[in-house]
Design an enzyme around this catalytic site. Structure first.
Site, PDB file in Angstrom:
ATOM      1  N   ARG A 176       0.811  -1.229   0.000  1.00 52.17           N
ATOM      2  CA  ARG A 176       0.000   0.000   0.000  1.00 52.17           C
ATOM      3  C   ARG A 176       0.846   1.282   0.000  1.00 52.17           C
ATOM      4  O   ARG A 176       0.487   2.278   0.653  1.00 52.17           O
ATOM      5  CB  ARG A 176      -0.963   0.013   1.193  1.00 52.17           C
ATOM      6  CG  ARG A 176      -1.929  -1.119   1.250  1.00 52.17           C
ATOM      7  CD  ARG A 176      -2.811  -1.301   0.026  1.00 52.17           C
ATOM      8  NE  ARG A 176      -3.391  -2.611   0.040  1.00 52.17           N
ATOM      9  CZ  ARG A 176      -2.911  -3.655  -0.662  1.00 52.17           C
ATOM     10  NH1 ARG A 176      -1.904  -3.508  -1.501  1.00 52.17           N
ATOM     11  NH2 ARG A 176      -3.466  -4.830  -0.558  1.00 52.17           N
ATOM     12  N   SER A 226     -10.775  -0.112   3.705  1.00 56.39           N
ATOM     13  CA  SER A 226     -10.059  -0.447   4.948  1.00 56.39           C
ATOM     14  C   SER A 226      -9.237   0.761   5.360  1.00 56.39           C
ATOM     15  O   SER A 226      -8.423   1.252   4.589  1.00 56.39           O
ATOM     16  CB  SER A 226      -9.114  -1.625   4.714  1.00 56.39           C
ATOM     17  OG  SER A 226      -9.859  -2.757   4.366  1.00 56.39           O
ATOM     18  N   GLU A 296      -4.037   3.514   6.493  1.00 57.01           N
ATOM     19  CA  GLU A 296      -3.794   3.337   5.061  1.00 57.01           C
ATOM     20  C   GLU A 296      -4.296   4.580   4.321  1.00 57.01           C
ATOM     21  O   GLU A 296      -3.699   5.025   3.354  1.00 57.01           O
ATOM     22  CB  GLU A 296      -4.537   2.082   4.560  1.00 57.01           C
ATOM     23  CG  GLU A 296      -4.390   1.845   3.076  1.00 57.01           C
ATOM     24  CD  GLU A 296      -5.147   0.625   2.583  1.00 57.01           C
ATOM     25  OE1 GLU A 296      -5.126  -0.424   3.260  1.00 57.01           O
ATOM     26  OE2 GLU A 296      -5.769   0.728   1.514  1.00 57.01           O
TER      27      GLU A 296
HETATM   28  C1  LIG Z   1     -15.372   0.319  -0.739  1.00 58.38           C
HETATM   29  C2  LIG Z   1     -13.881   0.404  -0.914  1.00 58.38           C
HETATM   30  C3  LIG Z   1     -13.148  -0.747  -1.112  1.00 58.38           C
HETATM   31  C4  LIG Z   1     -11.751  -0.677  -1.282  1.00 58.38           C
HETATM   32  N1  LIG Z   1     -11.055  -1.845  -1.485  1.00 58.38           N
HETATM   33  C5  LIG Z   1      -9.719  -1.777  -1.657  1.00 58.38           C
HETATM   34  C6  LIG Z   1      -8.955  -2.988  -1.879  1.00 58.38           C
HETATM   35  O1  LIG Z   1      -9.479  -4.072  -1.937  1.00 58.38           O
HETATM   36  N2  LIG Z   1      -7.620  -2.856  -2.048  1.00 58.38           N
HETATM   37  C7  LIG Z   1      -6.971  -1.653  -2.013  1.00 58.38           C
HETATM   38  O2  LIG Z   1      -5.749  -1.607  -2.186  1.00 58.38           O
HETATM   39  N3  LIG Z   1      -7.665  -0.505  -1.797  1.00 58.38           N
HETATM   40  C8  LIG Z   1      -9.006  -0.544  -1.626  1.00 58.38           C
HETATM   41  N4  LIG Z   1      -9.707   0.614  -1.416  1.00 58.38           N
HETATM   42  C9  LIG Z   1      -8.992   1.887  -1.328  1.00 58.38           C
HETATM   43  C10 LIG Z   1      -8.835   2.634  -2.669  1.00 58.38           C
HETATM   44  O3  LIG Z   1      -9.832   2.280  -3.589  1.00 58.38           O
HETATM   45  C11 LIG Z   1      -7.460   2.412  -3.287  1.00 58.38           C
HETATM   46  O4  LIG Z   1      -6.418   2.801  -2.408  1.00 58.38           O
HETATM   47  C12 LIG Z   1      -7.285   3.162  -4.597  1.00 58.38           C
HETATM   48  O5  LIG Z   1      -6.101   2.741  -5.205  1.00 58.38           O
HETATM   49  C13 LIG Z   1      -7.275   4.682  -4.433  1.00 58.38           C
HETATM   50  O6  LIG Z   1      -7.420   5.265  -5.726  1.00 58.38           O
HETATM   51  P1  LIG Z   1      -8.118   6.688  -5.913  1.00 58.38           P
HETATM   52  O7  LIG Z   1      -8.105   7.009  -7.362  1.00 58.38           O
HETATM   53  O8  LIG Z   1      -9.440   6.711  -5.255  1.00 58.38           O
HETATM   54  O9  LIG Z   1      -7.078   7.604  -5.169  1.00 58.38           O
HETATM   55  P2  LIG Z   1      -7.382   8.818  -4.175  1.00 58.38           P
HETATM   56  O10 LIG Z   1      -8.030   8.284  -2.938  1.00 58.38           O
HETATM   57  O11 LIG Z   1      -8.050   9.915  -4.882  1.00 58.38           O
HETATM   58  O12 LIG Z   1      -5.893   9.246  -3.845  1.00 58.38           O
HETATM   59  C14 LIG Z   1      -5.024   8.381  -3.136  1.00 58.38           C
HETATM   60  C15 LIG Z   1      -3.605   8.927  -3.312  1.00 58.38           C
HETATM   61  O13 LIG Z   1      -3.218   8.705  -4.664  1.00 58.38           O
HETATM   62  C16 LIG Z   1      -2.727   9.924  -5.231  1.00 58.38           C
HETATM   63  N5  LIG Z   1      -3.052   9.916  -6.661  1.00 58.38           N
HETATM   64  C17 LIG Z   1      -4.283   9.754  -7.222  1.00 58.38           C
HETATM   65  N6  LIG Z   1      -4.189   9.799  -8.561  1.00 58.38           N
HETATM   66  C18 LIG Z   1      -2.873   9.984  -8.859  1.00 58.38           C
HETATM   67  C19 LIG Z   1      -2.119  10.131 -10.070  1.00 58.38           C
HETATM   68  N7  LIG Z   1      -2.699  10.110 -11.276  1.00 58.38           N
HETATM   69  N8  LIG Z   1      -0.769  10.314  -9.981  1.00 58.38           N
HETATM   70  C20 LIG Z   1      -0.145  10.366  -8.778  1.00 58.38           C
HETATM   71  N9  LIG Z   1      -0.807  10.242  -7.599  1.00 58.38           N
HETATM   72  C21 LIG Z   1      -2.135  10.048  -7.640  1.00 58.38           C
HETATM   73  C22 LIG Z   1      -3.470  11.024  -4.477  1.00 58.38           C
HETATM   74  O14 LIG Z   1      -2.742  12.237  -4.493  1.00 58.38           O
HETATM   75  C23 LIG Z   1      -3.544  10.434  -3.076  1.00 58.38           C
HETATM   76  O15 LIG Z   1      -2.372  10.727  -2.355  1.00 58.38           O
HETATM   77  C24 LIG Z   1     -11.101   0.576  -1.245  1.00 58.38           C
HETATM   78  C25 LIG Z   1     -11.853   1.738  -1.063  1.00 58.38           C
HETATM   79  C26 LIG Z   1     -13.226   1.652  -0.900  1.00 58.38           C
HETATM   80  C27 LIG Z   1     -14.030   2.926  -0.739  1.00 58.38           C
END
Ligand SMILES: Cc1cc2nc3c(=O)[nH]c(=O)nc-3n(C[C@H](O)[C@H](O)[C@H](O)COP(=O)(O)OP(=O)(O)OC[C@H]3O[C@@H](n4cnc5c(N)ncnc54)[C@H](O)[C@@H]3O)c2cc1C
Length: 311
Positions: A176, A226, A296
């Site tokens: 992560r 999580s 996380e």
């Molecule tokens: C219901 C639910 C279930 C989930 N299940 C999982 C799971 O099974 N496994 C898991 O790992 N995670 C899970 N997550 C967490 C989440 O979906 C992941 O961590 C996902 O990768 C975050 O992506 P995001 O686009 O929403 O990033 P954001 O939450 O918008 O941002 C997260 C970080 O990434 C950075 N970021 C975003 N886009 C870019 C880019 N283009 N370039 C550089 N940095 C960037 C942002 O600045 C921030 O620091 C879950 C979340 C929810 C709500």
């Protein structure tokens, strides 16, 4: 530079219709929390991203990248400066056995595209609600798979506004985490190296993972998944469950009764409620089991009424 000058300059760099002033970030986060961004900008191509970065550097305006907001909590006072969203970068394509996905596409859509093309390797990501960019940043993973297993390289814009191709091994993808923040990279596109598989087998795996996810996770409420990383030798959810914290809440936020690792926005919570529940869980688990739960999810922005930048 005052706000009007800033808007005028930004409008020279990207389509004015893609600049939103005082945009509520609760509209862009999975938790439905978060105050306003001063400027929420959604460039349409890589040149516009480069221009925005160079503008932010030149004017010393802070900028923050937001994906689908599924792993962040934005505080109630919002985020100062520019919030950059790559929501217009949605293309997913195939080249040989590789899937190349732009960073604003959902990783779920990349996995569905791979299924459609009978390419195996991305099944693990079929229920992760983040963008491709967010998935690389977090090295997202589930059910034994993670981005690190299949990422070949990423096209990024660096903190100076230059375009680079970075090999997956140079992103330090670990549990992560990655070095994307440290390097100041903005992920534009990801190349996943996959293998030819059988459509029915890929589909069966994805159906099974979807069933597991839907039966165990409180998907009916806003959340950020999580909240805590898995502490070495333990499961965060089990520690929270054994601390009798399920159903306990502050304001509109509470520890999910369905999955103890999730904190849900049950009833119009504020970010302050949500963060208070996180702290309550950390303190209780530390007291009962002497285990430190590391977050996380990332907390961005500032509290209401605060004017200086914190993140
Ligand atoms: C219901 C639910 C279930 C989930 N299940 C999982 C799971 O099974 N496994 C898991 O790992 N995670 C899970 N997550 C967490 C989440 O979906 C992941 O961590 C996902 O990768 C975050 O992506 P995001 O686009 O929403 O990033 P954001 O939450 O918008 O941002 C997260 C970080 O990434 C950075 N970021 C975003 N886009 C870019 C880019 N283009 N370039 C550089 N940095 C960037 C942002 O600045 C921030 O620091 C879950 C979340 C929810 C709500």
């Amino acid at each position: 530079m005052d706000n009007n000058q800033m808007i005028a300059e930004l409008q020279q760099l990207i389509n004015p219709e893609h600049i939103f002033i005082d945009e509520y970030l609760k509209k862009h986060t999975y938790t439905k929390l978060g105050g306003k961004a001063d400027f929420f900008v959604t460039p349409s191509n890589i040149e516009e991203v480069q221009e925005v970065i160079r503008f932010a550097n030149k004017t010393n305006i802070p900028f923050t990248l937001l994906g689908n907001g599924s792993n962040v909590i934005v505080r109630d006072g919002g985020i100062r400066g520019i919030v950059l969203s790559l929501k217009r970068f949605l293309n997913v394509r195939r080249e040989g056995n590789k899937v190349i996905a732009e960073s604003g596409a959902r990783i779920i859509d990349a996995s569905r595209f791979a299924l459609q093309e009978s390419l195996t390797g991305l099944e693990f990501s079929c229920g992760i609600p983040g963008t491709v960019g967010g998935a690389l940043y977090m090295n997202a993973g589930a059910y034994g798979g993670e981005v690190k297993d299949c990422l070949e390289s990423a096209l990024v814009v660096d903190s100076k506004g230059d375009i680079l191709r970075v090999a997956a091994e140079d992103l330090n993808l670990e549990y992560r985490t990655s070095n994307i923040a440290k390097k100041g990279y903005i992920v534009i596109e990801a190349t996943f190296a996959l293998q030819i598989g059988k459509h029915e087998e890929i589909k069966a795996i994805m159906d099974d993972l979807t069933y597991k996810r839907e039966s165990k996770q409180p998907l009916e409420y806003p959340s950020c998944g999580s909240v805590f990383k898995r502490p070495p030798g333990y499961f965060a959810g089990k520690l929270i469950q054994d601390s009798d914290l399920q159903g306990k809440g502050i304001g509109g936020a509470e520890v999910s009764t369905k999955h103890a690792g999730f904190i849900v926005n049950k009833n119009q919570a504020t970010a302050t409620d949500y963060i208070s529940v996180i702290e309550m869980v950390q303190k209780t688990v530390k007291y009962k089991f002497n285990v430190n739960l590391e977050r996380e999810v990332r907390i961005l922005g500032e509290d209401e009424g605060v004017t200086d930048k914190k993140s």
